[in-house]
Design an enzyme around this catalytic site. Structure first.
Site, short mmCIF file in Angstrom:
data_model
loop_
_atom_site.label_atom_id
_atom_site.label_comp_id
_atom_site.label_asym_id
_atom_site.label_seq_id
_atom_site.Cartn_x
_atom_site.Cartn_y
_atom_site.Cartn_z
N TYR A 144 0.82 -1.22 0.00
CA TYR A 144 0.00 0.00 0.00
C TYR A 144 0.85 1.26 0.00
O TYR A 144 0.41 2.31 -0.45
CB TYR A 144 -0.92 0.03 1.22
N LYS A 194 4.40 -15.21 3.57
CA LYS A 194 4.69 -16.02 2.37
C LYS A 194 6.21 -16.14 2.30
O LYS A 194 6.86 -15.69 1.34
CB LYS A 194 4.09 -15.31 1.14
N ASP A 226 -1.39 -18.85 1.91
CA ASP A 226 -2.34 -19.69 1.14
C ASP A 226 -2.96 -20.75 2.04
O ASP A 226 -4.18 -20.97 2.02
CB ASP A 226 -1.68 -20.30 -0.11
N ASP A 250 -5.79 -7.55 4.59
CA ASP A 250 -6.96 -7.05 3.86
C ASP A 250 -7.77 -8.22 3.31
O ASP A 250 -8.99 -8.31 3.49
CB ASP A 250 -6.49 -6.12 2.72
N ASP A 254 -11.65 -9.99 4.76
CA ASP A 254 -12.89 -10.16 3.97
C ASP A 254 -13.30 -11.64 3.97
O ASP A 254 -14.48 -11.97 4.10
CB ASP A 254 -12.71 -9.70 2.52
C1 IPM Z 1 -10.22 -2.11 3.86
C2 IPM Z 1 -10.53 -1.66 2.47
C3 IPM Z 1 -9.46 -0.68 1.99
C4 IPM Z 1 -8.12 -1.39 2.07
C5 IPM Z 1 -9.72 -0.13 0.56
C6 IPM Z 1 -11.02 0.63 0.50
C7 IPM Z 1 -8.57 0.69 0.05
O1 IPM Z 1 -10.63 -2.76 1.63
O2 IPM Z 1 -10.13 -1.25 4.77
O3 IPM Z 1 -10.08 -3.31 4.08
O4 IPM Z 1 -7.74 -2.10 1.14
O5 IPM Z 1 -7.42 -1.22 3.07
MG MG Z 2 -10.57 -4.62 2.58
#
Ligand code: IPM
Ligand code: MG
Length: 391
Positions: A144, A194, A226, A250, A254
């Site tokens: 990032y 990794k 993985d 990240d 999710d």
């Molecule tokens: C998160 C989001 C952000 C990230 C995006 C919106 C840039 O996905 O906070 O997890 O990747 O950090």
């Molecule tokens: Mg995210």
């Protein structure tokens, strides 16, 4: 009685951001009214809204307002309107300026499963039993923040590159925070990397080994990302605290939201080192994005944002009882059968009328109505001052 006042910077952002943040603010204001504190909100226009208003994802003076507040509360940023791959300003820059500029390196993403939501997850109920994880995502380094190049040419073909830098200090501080957190929980830490491919992961592993010597009571393991992604679905209850670099965190968070029943469920706290008069300065936001397809319809799930508000009370304002009150009220609203549409969709009980599908605002109201300030059923340990307040 003097009323305590807190200053919180509010960044509604884009898409469903303003709706979920409204819901979260409503709950925090209600808690303040009952517990005897007042929040002075400082609203900031940022993200795509900032680009439209000022030509920048966030203005410098607004970053200063955030830096001087007790905490920052954010909805979501981004949307198709600002998605042009050739654009020089992007809504997400607001997040990176805040995370990087305010040095908010430890992003805590708790994942637990409300028993009443087991049927909202596609996983078998027995896999979800006992799931209680905190993902600690490094938030100020890696891909990032590395150098990147776009629009270049290599041997006549279009090329681009991103880089993934990490320093020893960046790794050490987040790994230490994760060990501290694990020490106050079930004392198990999984470090995800990794290392069979990446140089930064090999450095990460060495540093985990070194920091581990300061935490003899915590059992730790290394896992390749993985395999960790697979185990998160196959045996989620086996994890306690997971620590990992920015991109892996990240993606895994999710994935982990599937356990909780919906991406809309998960809150987050991004903490750094600055202490305020009441706790640790932090930025609080749901892990989901701006969900433009739902924007303006009062359909977004506000729970991730409301629970982020609870984390704000706990970490930045030192108000554990009030944080627990919010968490209890959310639980009771769910137990009473209230659902936003994302949670009801896959639950067979929605056919039989056992569930009541409500909108964003109504869900927040339902939480407000269920606030009670008894001691939590499972009191959590008091913050350890020497532990840099990471818990
Ligand atoms: C998160 C989001 C952000 C990230 C995006 C919106 C840039 O996905 O906070 O997890 O990747 O950090
Ligand atoms: Mg995210």
């Amino acid at each position: 009685m003097t009323v305590e006042r807190y200053r919180i910077a509010a960044i509604p952002g884009d898409g469903v951001g303003p709706e979920v943040l409204d819901a979260g603010r409503r709950v925090l204001d209600a808690v303040g009214g009952r517990a005897g504190f007042a929040i002075q909100w400082q609203e900031i226009v940022a993200g795509g809204a900032g680009i439209d208003a000022y030509g920048a994802a966030i203005r410098e003076e607004d970053v200063t307002v955030c830096a001087e507040a007790d905490a920052v509360y954010l909805g979501a940023v981004g949307g198709p309107k600002w998605d042009d791959p050739d654009a020089s300003v992007r809504p997400e820059q607001a997040l990176f300026v805040l995370r990087g500029g305010l040095d908010l390196y430890a992003n805590l993403r708790p994942v637990s499963v409300e028993p009443s939501l087991v049927r909202s997850s596609p996983l078998r109920p027995e896999l979800l039993e006992g799931v209680d994880i905190v993902i600690v995502r490094e938030l100020t380094g890696g891909l990032y923040f590395g150098q990147r190049q776009e629009g270049s040419q290599e041997r006549g073909a279009r090329a681009a590159h991103d880089t993934l830098p990490y320093t020893e200090q960046q790794i050490e501080r987040v790994v230490r925070a994760a060990f501290e957190l694990a020490r106050g929980r079930r004392r198990q830490l999984t470090s995800v990397d990794k290392a069979n491919v990446l140089a930064t992961s090999r450095l990460w592993r060495k540093i985990v080994e070194e920091v581990a010597t300061d935490f003899p009571g915590v059992t730790f393991e290394h896992r390749l990302v993985d395999a960790a992604a697979m185990m998160l679905i196959k045996r989620p209850a086996s994890f306690d605290v997971i620590v990992t670099e920015n991109v892996f965190g990240d993606i895994l968070s999710d994935e982990a939201s599937v356990l909780a029943g919906s991406l809309g469920m998960l809150p987050s706290a991004s903490l750094g080192t600055r202490r305020t008069a009441h706790g640790t300065f932090g930025l609080y936001e749901p892990i989901h994005g701006s969900a433009p397809h739902l924007a303006g319809q009062d359909r977004a799930n506000p729970i991730g944002t409301i629970l982020s508000g609870a984390m704000l009370l706990r970490w930045s304002l030192g108000r554990e009882a009030e944080a627990a009150a919010i968490e209890g009220a959310v639980r009771r609203a769910l137990e009473d059968g209230l659902r936003t549409s994302d949670l009801a969709r896959d639950d067979p009980r929605s056919e039989g009328g056992e569930l009541q599908v409500v909108g964003t605002r109504a869900f927040a109201e339902a939480v407000v109505h269920r606030l009670t300030f008894e001691p939590p059923r499972h009191p959590t340990a008091a913050p350890q001052p020497e532990a840099e307040a990471i818990r």
